[in-house]
Write a protein that holds these residues in place. Sequence first.
Motif, PDB file in Angstrom:
ATOM      1  N   PRO A 192     -38.003  18.753 -21.483  1.00 30.00           N
ATOM      2  CA  PRO A 192     -38.042  20.177 -21.125  1.00 30.00           C
ATOM      3  C   PRO A 192     -36.674  20.740 -20.749  1.00 30.00           C
ATOM      4  N   LEU A 193     -35.867  19.940 -20.061  1.00 31.83           N
ATOM      5  CA  LEU A 193     -34.549  20.420 -19.652  1.00 31.83           C
ATOM      6  C   LEU A 193     -33.706  20.772 -20.871  1.00 31.83           C
ATOM      7  N   VAL A 194     -33.701  19.893 -21.873  1.00 34.39           N
ATOM      8  CA  VAL A 194     -32.925  20.161 -23.081  1.00 34.39           C
ATOM      9  C   VAL A 194     -33.542  21.315 -23.865  1.00 34.39           C
ATOM     10  N   ALA A 195     -34.870  21.389 -23.901  1.00 37.17           N
ATOM     11  CA  ALA A 195     -35.539  22.495 -24.606  1.00 37.17           C
ATOM     12  C   ALA A 195     -35.128  23.838 -24.030  1.00 37.17           C
ATOM     13  N   SER A 196     -34.969  23.899 -22.708  1.00 40.71           N
ATOM     14  CA  SER A 196     -34.555  25.156 -22.091  1.00 40.71           C
ATOM     15  C   SER A 196     -33.119  25.500 -22.457  1.00 40.71           C
ATOM     16  N   ALA A 197     -32.271  24.493 -22.601  1.00 39.77           N
ATOM     17  CA  ALA A 197     -30.882  24.752 -23.013  1.00 39.77           C
ATOM     18  C   ALA A 197     -30.830  25.296 -24.434  1.00 39.77           C
ATOM     19  N   VAL A 198     -31.698  24.779 -25.290  1.00 41.15           N
ATOM     20  CA  VAL A 198     -31.776  25.270 -26.663  1.00 41.15           C
ATOM     21  C   VAL A 198     -32.241  26.725 -26.664  1.00 41.15           C
ATOM     22  N   ARG A 199     -33.267  26.998 -25.877  1.00 32.63           N
ATOM     23  CA  ARG A 199     -33.865  28.333 -25.862  1.00 32.63           C
ATOM     24  C   ARG A 199     -32.979  29.359 -25.148  1.00 32.63           C
ATOM     25  N   ALA A 251     -19.517  20.716 -18.008  1.00 33.70           N
ATOM     26  CA  ALA A 251     -19.908  21.573 -19.127  1.00 33.70           C
ATOM     27  C   ALA A 251     -21.367  21.338 -19.468  1.00 33.70           C
ATOM     28  N   LEU A 252     -22.020  22.365 -19.982  1.00 38.09           N
ATOM     29  CA  LEU A 252     -23.433  22.251 -20.321  1.00 38.09           C
ATOM     30  C   LEU A 252     -23.679  21.081 -21.275  1.00 38.09           C
ATOM     31  N   GLU A 253     -22.793  20.884 -22.216  1.00 32.60           N
ATOM     32  CA  GLU A 253     -22.967  19.790 -23.181  1.00 32.60           C
ATOM     33  C   GLU A 253     -22.999  18.435 -22.484  1.00 32.60           C
ATOM     34  N   ASP A 254     -22.102  18.223 -21.528  1.00 33.96           N
ATOM     35  CA  ASP A 254     -22.107  16.965 -20.783  1.00 33.96           C
ATOM     36  C   ASP A 254     -23.351  16.846 -19.913  1.00 33.96           C
ATOM     37  N   VAL A 255     -23.776  17.956 -19.331  1.00 33.91           N
ATOM     38  CA  VAL A 255     -25.008  17.954 -18.518  1.00 33.91           C
ATOM     39  C   VAL A 255     -26.182  17.454 -19.348  1.00 33.91           C
ATOM     40  N   LEU A 256     -26.301  17.938 -20.573  1.00 35.75           N
ATOM     41  CA  LEU A 256     -27.429  17.559 -21.428  1.00 35.75           C
ATOM     42  C   LEU A 256     -27.330  16.099 -21.877  1.00 35.75           C
ATOM     43  N   LEU A 257     -26.147  15.666 -22.252  1.00 35.07           N
ATOM     44  CA  LEU A 257     -25.973  14.270 -22.664  1.00 35.07           C
ATOM     45  C   LEU A 257     -26.295  13.324 -21.512  1.00 35.07           C
ATOM     46  N   HIS A 258     -25.858  13.663 -20.311  1.00 34.55           N
ATOM     47  CA  HIS A 258     -26.165  12.831 -19.153  1.00 34.55           C
ATOM     48  C   HIS A 258     -27.666  12.833 -18.869  1.00 34.55           C
TER      49      HIS A 258
END
Length: 285
Positions: free
Chosen positions: A141-148, A122-129
């Motif tokens: 930047p990776l997390v910023a793109s998920a937010v955007r 899941a995207l949430e797990d991807v970001l936490l990892h």
Amino acid sequence: MDPLQILSSLGGVARSAALLDAGLSRTDLDFLARHVARPKRGVYAAEDCRRDYLAAIMHNAVVTCASAARDYGLWLRTPPPQYHLGCDHGHSTNLWAAVAGVSSKVHRGLRYPKHHSLPLAALEDVLLHALRCLPREAAVPLVASAVRLHGIRTAFFEEDLAAQKCGPALQALRAVDPRVESLPEAEALLLLIPLARELGLEVEPQAYVPGIGRVDFLIGGFLIVEIDGVSYHSDRSSVRKDRQRNNSAVLGGYITLRYVPETIWNEPDRFVTDVRAALTGRLTR
């Protein structure tokens, strides 16, 4: 329904259950068994399959962290040299490197339901990892793109990381600015923030400047920093618009610095030195 096309739509590798869920019949599975490899019971793999998907399926894991960036369209400049896989089981992982000759980074703990048909976290797990694993200059930047791009709310992750006392990951999360619009901008902001703080100035991403329009960065209220992509100046109209913006900036008392993304990537020290010179030159007058 072409069984080979269905398999290809799943990354070229899938378990029989995923193929049946996609609409194939047992007869179709028999057809696949005659035309593609079966590296493990119940697994069908085309020769050109996604190797990270294959590694995940072979070891009851999912693709996550940097390896999942392209699946979610996240900003990541350099693809990872190893597969990032997530799992909850405690099986030995010393054979993971054997898949396609590539080593694997194992992330323990999956808190959210994985993708319904792909071996993808899941995207949430991807970001936490990613926040716990990647260098700050890649994770932010990776997390910023998920937010955007996906509307992810960072406040949720802040509570999670604070509860788990993940200090470095929490600091990286707090550096995420949803106003940046591209990977080079996100990377440039990480370079600009420490400099601006040192000089007691504010950096405003995607700032609106009267008479000029929106600019990538406005620092100290007078320095405009623009990061121009490859497609910039694609026609004469854009050239004329750019010239007018530059002239308006000069007439309005602004200083403008322009850079291509390669400068941010390959010459970050030069970028910071230029910006420092422009800022301190105006401040000491």
